[in-house]
Design an enzyme around this catalytic site. Sequence first.
Site, short mmCIF file in Angstrom:
data_model
loop_
_atom_site.label_atom_id
_atom_site.label_comp_id
_atom_site.label_asym_id
_atom_site.label_seq_id
_atom_site.Cartn_x
_atom_site.Cartn_y
_atom_site.Cartn_z
N CYS A 75 15.61 -4.36 50.68
CA CYS A 75 16.35 -4.78 52.00
C CYS A 75 16.12 -6.21 52.33
CB CYS A 75 15.63 -3.96 53.29
SG CYS A 75 15.85 -2.33 53.21
N ARG B 220 19.26 -7.89 47.56
CA ARG B 220 18.11 -7.18 47.59
C ARG B 220 18.38 -5.58 48.17
NH1 ARG B 220 13.52 -10.69 48.75
NH2 ARG B 220 12.61 -8.91 49.62
N GLY C 69 10.43 -3.01 54.37
CA GLY C 69 9.32 -2.51 54.32
C GLY C 69 9.28 -0.77 54.37
N GLU D 274 17.91 -2.66 22.94
CA GLU D 274 19.13 -2.92 23.58
C GLU D 274 19.22 -4.49 24.15
OE1 GLU D 274 19.02 -0.95 27.62
OE2 GLU D 274 16.98 -1.18 27.61
N HIS E 282 6.75 11.60 7.22
CA HIS E 282 7.62 12.60 6.68
C HIS E 282 9.25 12.02 6.59
CE1 HIS E 282 4.80 15.77 7.18
NE2 HIS E 282 4.56 15.21 8.46
N LYS F 183 25.01 -1.69 33.94
CA LYS F 183 24.41 -0.87 34.79
C LYS F 183 24.98 0.12 35.57
CE LYS F 183 19.99 -0.66 36.43
NZ LYS F 183 18.69 -1.19 35.51
C1 F6R Z 1 17.71 1.48 29.44
C2 F6R Z 1 18.61 1.90 30.43
C3 F6R Z 1 19.30 2.80 30.23
C4 F6R Z 1 19.29 3.90 31.61
C5 F6R Z 1 20.06 5.19 31.43
C6 F6R Z 1 19.86 6.02 32.64
O1 F6R Z 1 16.82 0.33 29.57
O2 F6R Z 1 18.53 1.26 31.52
O3 F6R Z 1 19.07 3.59 28.90
O4 F6R Z 1 17.72 4.26 31.39
O5 F6R Z 1 21.39 4.72 31.39
O6 F6R Z 1 20.04 5.58 33.76
P1 F6R Z 1 19.75 6.35 35.18
O7 F6R Z 1 18.21 6.10 35.14
O8 F6R Z 1 20.10 5.53 36.11
O9 F6R Z 1 20.17 7.71 35.10
#
Ligand code: F6R
Length: 630
Positions: free
Chosen positions: A23, A49, A123, A509, A525, A625
Amino acid sequence: MLITEKLFPWNLLQQAIEALLMCGIFGCILEEKNAAPIIHAALKRLEYRGYDSVGEATLHEGKLHVKKDQGKIDDVHRLRNLDDLPGSIGIGHTRWATHGAPLQVNSHPHTDCNEQIAVVHNGIIENFDELRTDLENHGHTFKSKTDTEVVPHLIEEILRNNPSLGLTGAVAEAVKKLQGSYAIAVISSEEPDKIVCVRNESPLVIGVNEKDVFFSSDIPAFLPLTNKVLIVEDGEIVTISLGKAEIRKIADSRIVSREPKAVDWSPEMAVKQGYPHFMIKEIHEQPDCLRNTLRVQEHYADLMSTFLDRARDVYMVACGTSYHACLAASYMFSKLAFLPTYPIIASEFVEQCGKSVNIDSTILAVSQSGETADTLASVSAARERAATILGLTNTIGSTLTRVSRVYIGQQSGPEIGVAATKTFTSQLSVMAQLALRLAKKRGKVSQDEMDYLAEKIKKLPDIVQEIILKQEEKTKQMARKYKDAKAFFFLGRGINTATAYEGRLKLMEIAYIPAIAFPAGESKHGPISLVEPGFPVVFVCAKDGTHKTLIGNIMEMKARGASIIAIVEEGDEEIKKLADDYIEVPKDIPEVLSPVPFVVPLQMLAYYMAVERGLNPDRPRNLAKSVTVK
Ligand code: F6R
């Protein structure tokens, strides 16, 4: 970072920078202009944020005006026009939900029963439940599910009983009853010439520009308006009026005299608050995130452990980093609560386990975003077979929270770097607490052991802080040394197999170095055939029951000329002697918690390897993301 004044209070600035993102708050008192468009523009600068809801409140002609809604700032503005609130005094908030879904009713500002007092808050108020019950018993009516709403009602109640205190006095009395973290700003139509702000463990800065005065969660939000800054410390209350910011100590009302200092940041530095990338900024936020995991709401954790206790089988489903957290958690549940669990990669769940799931199964789905397609597909398949769904996520209001019977919000704040860092260590901390709770329910750990582990979980933030402080430079040097390596090996045993997997994923990555990870016992192995002189092998060497066998694995690799990089506990001379390079973490960390400190050097190593190779760690190719806002 350029600060023009030598005497700038660095330690406080650092606190403000490193305090957790969750926030953003902003407000102003202006000499002439309307406050609303200025607040709106500043909230845009604070959007990183939190961005699931937004709201503003202004004062004009003795009346409070409020606009708020769920959604991103631009969307809410298109719908409601955030700029047309009247008045030259106002407060605003951009939200990352912690208590209550991102809905209009839960958006800030929150108001009292008479709609005279408005409050924004960043918070977590830990004791909001009991305060709310008490206030309801005194006739207050609550509209939202948030922790914040207790604040305007508390101030209203205090003023009702003691009007002579005035707004500043009432806010000071109110915060004495709060437990938790907060930066709070309050306006009231009864005293329309001021804003009262207060701070404890959440950032709060004041900006001054001749007559105009601003407050904010961070400096960049008001940088286009002024570069003259006053940092507010914990336990201080600030009364802002036109051309004035009066700071007092809450404890004894003593006035603090503090001169504004000039900050000279470029816009680029301002956005990342001095860090070159979000990833390293978020690595540095981990101590605060871990502190926040200690504030997980008790009754949800209790409910979740009850479901886990009753389940016939428990499947933990997740992808990527969240899967590694599940893998580590499977050791925690087994070792502490004697509960066997199946950590399953979500994309395999239906094929691997689909037919075995039924009404007696419990699925613990772990997802930072709460929106990862494979995780949601597993959940949906399990729901069709009547399984109970539990969720752990960083995104309240995400699909996962909507389909879960019970969910816990890990409260890490938005993670902007693509590589998950702070959310991983927080997931581990929450799951360790769950495992401990379950162990208690099942009578599997002694009281002494419980107390010892609970104490150690509380110490994790400081331990991680110490690792970052002491080891960052060394990790940087190590990255310089190994930056041209063609491939890497990551090995761990026991619970730190998960840590090794996570170290590998981070390096691969963002630094694009082919890397493999195995439980160390498996390395002979097959994978060992890759090793030739100089091949870097990272060992995660917790000092637990696996230590001796791990030394055997190190010897095997050394015999083939591998370069051994060891993450070791301080004082682990046996392994330090064998390693070509090592990074130390503080000693006496219980085995079940060890992935938290041990992964931090691996995150930093991956980050600096990417930087050394001229790559942008925040923008790994082919990855994005999964961020969702309702
Ligand atoms: C690695 C990474 C990805 C996520 C994966 C799952 O650094 O960011 O491997 O961990 O895509 O994402 P969430 O946790 O949002 O389901």
